[in-house]
Motif scaffolding. Sequence first.
Motif, PDB file in Angstrom:
ATOM      1  N   LEU A 171       0.827  -1.208   0.000  1.00 36.32           N
ATOM      2  CA  LEU A 171       0.000   0.000   0.000  1.00 36.32           C
ATOM      3  C   LEU A 171       0.861   1.258   0.000  1.00 36.32           C
ATOM      4  N   SER A 172       2.063   1.168   0.562  1.00 37.62           N
ATOM      5  CA  SER A 172       2.956   2.326   0.582  1.00 37.62           C
ATOM      6  C   SER A 172       3.382   2.746  -0.819  1.00 37.62           C
ATOM      7  N   ASP A 173       3.257   1.816  -1.797  1.00 30.97           N
ATOM      8  CA  ASP A 173       3.629   2.116  -3.179  1.00 30.97           C
ATOM      9  C   ASP A 173       2.412   2.397  -4.058  1.00 30.97           C
ATOM     10  N   ALA A 174       1.208   2.412  -3.469  1.00 25.67           N
ATOM     11  CA  ALA A 174      -0.017   2.569  -4.252  1.00 25.67           C
ATOM     12  C   ALA A 174      -0.611   3.955  -4.072  1.00 25.67           C
ATOM     13  N   VAL A 175      -1.371   4.367  -5.086  1.00 24.79           N
ATOM     14  CA  VAL A 175      -2.102   5.635  -5.034  1.00 24.79           C
ATOM     15  C   VAL A 175      -3.510   5.343  -4.533  1.00 24.79           C
ATOM     16  N   PRO A 176      -3.990   6.043  -3.497  1.00 27.65           N
ATOM     17  CA  PRO A 176      -5.357   5.811  -3.022  1.00 27.65           C
ATOM     18  C   PRO A 176      -6.375   6.279  -4.072  1.00 27.65           C
ATOM     19  N   PRO A 177      -7.597   5.704  -4.022  1.00 30.33           N
ATOM     20  CA  PRO A 177      -8.128   4.752  -3.033  1.00 30.33           C
ATOM     21  C   PRO A 177      -7.523   3.356  -3.218  1.00 30.33           C
ATOM     22  N   TYR A 178      -7.250   2.698  -2.101  1.00 31.10           N
ATOM     23  CA  TYR A 178      -6.580   1.414  -2.120  1.00 31.10           C
ATOM     24  C   TYR A 178      -7.553   0.285  -2.457  1.00 31.10           C
ATOM     25  N   GLU A 179      -6.992  -0.795  -2.991  1.00 30.06           N
ATOM     26  CA  GLU A 179      -7.781  -1.984  -3.326  1.00 30.06           C
ATOM     27  C   GLU A 179      -7.189  -3.172  -2.575  1.00 30.06           C
ATOM     28  N   PHE A 180      -8.054  -4.081  -2.107  1.00 28.34           N
ATOM     29  CA  PHE A 180      -7.600  -5.133  -1.206  1.00 28.34           C
ATOM     30  C   PHE A 180      -7.887  -6.552  -1.708  1.00 28.34           C
ATOM     31  N   SER A 181      -8.549  -6.698  -2.842  1.00 27.50           N
ATOM     32  CA  SER A 181      -8.803  -8.040  -3.379  1.00 27.50           C
ATOM     33  C   SER A 181      -7.508  -8.617  -3.917  1.00 27.50           C
ATOM     34  N   PRO A 182      -7.453  -9.951  -4.142  1.00 22.89           N
ATOM     35  CA  PRO A 182      -6.243 -10.553  -4.714  1.00 22.89           C
ATOM     36  C   PRO A 182      -5.859  -9.884  -6.032  1.00 22.89           C
ATOM     37  N   SER A 183      -4.607 -10.010  -6.391  1.00 26.16           N
ATOM     38  CA  SER A 183      -4.038  -9.169  -7.440  1.00 26.16           C
ATOM     39  C   SER A 183      -4.115  -9.761  -8.851  1.00 26.16           C
ATOM     40  N   PHE A 184      -4.025 -11.092  -8.966  1.00 25.77           N
ATOM     41  CA  PHE A 184      -3.961 -11.706 -10.305  1.00 25.77           C
ATOM     42  C   PHE A 184      -5.281 -12.373 -10.667  1.00 25.77           C
ATOM     43  N   PRO A 185      -5.800 -12.122 -11.888  1.00 22.06           N
ATOM     44  CA  PRO A 185      -5.357 -11.160 -12.895  1.00 22.06           C
ATOM     45  C   PRO A 185      -5.958  -9.787 -12.637  1.00 22.06           C
ATOM     46  N   SER A 186      -5.535  -8.806 -13.410  1.00 22.64           N
ATOM     47  CA  SER A 186      -6.105  -7.471 -13.301  1.00 22.64           C
ATOM     48  C   SER A 186      -7.501  -7.461 -13.925  1.00 22.64           C
ATOM     49  N   GLY A 187      -8.531  -7.301 -13.076  1.00 21.44           N
ATOM     50  CA  GLY A 187      -9.903  -7.294 -13.587  1.00 21.44           C
ATOM     51  C   GLY A 187     -10.180  -6.113 -14.487  1.00 21.44           C
ATOM     52  N   HIS A 188      -9.632  -4.940 -14.154  1.00 19.75           N
ATOM     53  CA  HIS A 188      -9.813  -3.762 -15.006  1.00 19.75           C
ATOM     54  C   HIS A 188      -9.287  -4.045 -16.417  1.00 19.75           C
ATOM     55  N   THR A 189      -8.101  -4.664 -16.478  1.00 19.31           N
ATOM     56  CA  THR A 189      -7.491  -4.955 -17.778  1.00 19.31           C
ATOM     57  C   THR A 189      -8.312  -5.974 -18.550  1.00 19.31           C
ATOM     58  N   LEU A 190      -8.736  -7.025 -17.867  1.00 20.40           N
ATOM     59  CA  LEU A 190      -9.550  -8.059 -18.515  1.00 20.40           C
ATOM     60  C   LEU A 190     -10.841  -7.457 -19.073  1.00 20.40           C
ATOM     61  N   ASN A 191     -11.511  -6.623 -18.290  1.00 15.52           N
ATOM     62  CA  ASN A 191     -12.736  -5.971 -18.744  1.00 15.52           C
ATOM     63  C   ASN A 191     -12.487  -5.074 -19.953  1.00 15.52           C
ATOM     64  N   ALA A 192     -11.377  -4.333 -19.898  1.00 18.84           N
ATOM     65  CA  ALA A 192     -11.064  -3.429 -20.999  1.00 18.84           C
ATOM     66  C   ALA A 192     -10.878  -4.194 -22.304  1.00 18.84           C
ATOM     67  N   VAL A 193     -10.193  -5.326 -22.240  1.00 17.19           N
ATOM     68  CA  VAL A 193      -9.970  -6.130 -23.438  1.00 17.19           C
ATOM     69  C   VAL A 193     -11.280  -6.731 -23.949  1.00 17.19           C
ATOM     70  N   VAL A 194     -12.040  -7.346 -23.049  1.00 19.38           N
ATOM     71  CA  VAL A 194     -13.199  -8.143 -23.464  1.00 19.38           C
ATOM     72  C   VAL A 194     -14.409  -7.274 -23.803  1.00 19.38           C
ATOM     73  N   VAL A 195     -14.807  -6.409 -22.883  1.00 18.01           N
ATOM     74  CA  VAL A 195     -16.043  -5.642 -23.093  1.00 18.01           C
ATOM     75  C   VAL A 195     -15.868  -4.612 -24.209  1.00 18.01           C
ATOM     76  N   VAL A 196     -14.816  -3.820 -24.127  1.00 19.86           N
ATOM     77  CA  VAL A 196     -14.573  -2.839 -25.186  1.00 19.86           C
ATOM     78  C   VAL A 196     -14.233  -3.551 -26.493  1.00 19.86           C
ATOM     79  N   GLY A 197     -13.559  -4.692 -26.391  1.00 21.00           N
ATOM     80  CA  GLY A 197     -13.222  -5.455 -27.597  1.00 21.00           C
ATOM     81  C   GLY A 197     -14.447  -5.953 -28.329  1.00 21.00           C
ATOM     82  N   ILE A 198     -15.432  -6.505 -27.614  1.00 18.41           N
ATOM     83  CA  ILE A 198     -16.624  -7.023 -28.298  1.00 18.41           C
ATOM     84  C   ILE A 198     -17.477  -5.885 -28.830  1.00 18.41           C
ATOM     85  N   ILE A 199     -17.496  -4.745 -28.128  1.00 18.99           N
ATOM     86  CA  ILE A 199     -18.228  -3.580 -28.649  1.00 18.99           C
ATOM     87  C   ILE A 199     -17.568  -3.088 -29.936  1.00 18.99           C
TER      88      ILE A 199
END
Length: 286
Positions: free
Chosen positions: A176-204
């Motif tokens: 957390l000392s290396d992160a920009v708030p707001p902090y996130e606490f769920s497990p790290s792998f994989p990046s859900g934001h990245t997965l969503n960006a590829v899949v949802v924007v990709g199919i659109i």
Amino acid sequence: MAANDENLPRDEKRAHGVSGELHEDRFVGPEDLTRWRTRFGEWLGRLARAITDRLGPYATLVISLVVGMLVACLLSVVAVQVYDAVTDREGVANLDRPLLDLSLQLRSPVGDVVITAFTDVAGPIGMPIIAAVAILVLSLTRKSWTPAILIVSAAAGSLAMTIAGKDLIARQRPPLSDAVPPYEFSPSFPSGHTLNAVVVVGIIAYLVLLRQHSRRTRILTVTGAVLFAVLIGLSRVYLGHHWFTDVLGGWLLGAAWLSLVITAHRMYLTARAHRHASADADATTS
């Protein structure tokens, strides 16, 4: 969604409902999506026609997506094994700490605010809004349920893969000392934001380019979608919310699932074309 086009001009009828799918969505430029150029593709085409003869075109789409979802889950399990092998050998993971250190050097107060706002576009609030707007616009303008089915299925698969990956690997996020708030606490792998960006924007983007007749606009659409997914992934590393390998996993898993959804749509188009050809043949012989 009803495709009642009786009162529309001839050209407009061709853009709506099943007619629109046959005359507009079937092609990307000169490429006919119902033509399969490999032996495996030809087998998929025969399978689509067989399912259509028994259950109909929409059943072909739904069954293809369900099978694709099972394959996507298998990909998540494989990703876990690959991830363990890579981190055990300190291969790609060697990039994680150096790239996070680089992001720390690049940060600024203004940059932190701007990139946080940008990354939120692919978050749990921004992405559902984008998906909902796309479903309404594409389904209503095309008078077809197909865009809704594809976008919802793509998003559901992305969510399932994210949850499965996080639960199976349970990797810790950067400190957390290396992160920009707001902090996130769920497990790290994989990046859900990245997965969503590829899949949802990709199919659109895929659905949009099916109706684009200019090569330049198709290139711009694909480039925009790819650039968005790349920048979302990099923003996760910049903010210290994910390691680079989390983002890399999101890109790869997202691309794999997106390919499966597009393949399911191609099988559906093959089914539609087969049903249309059969109807024409029956009309000729009767």
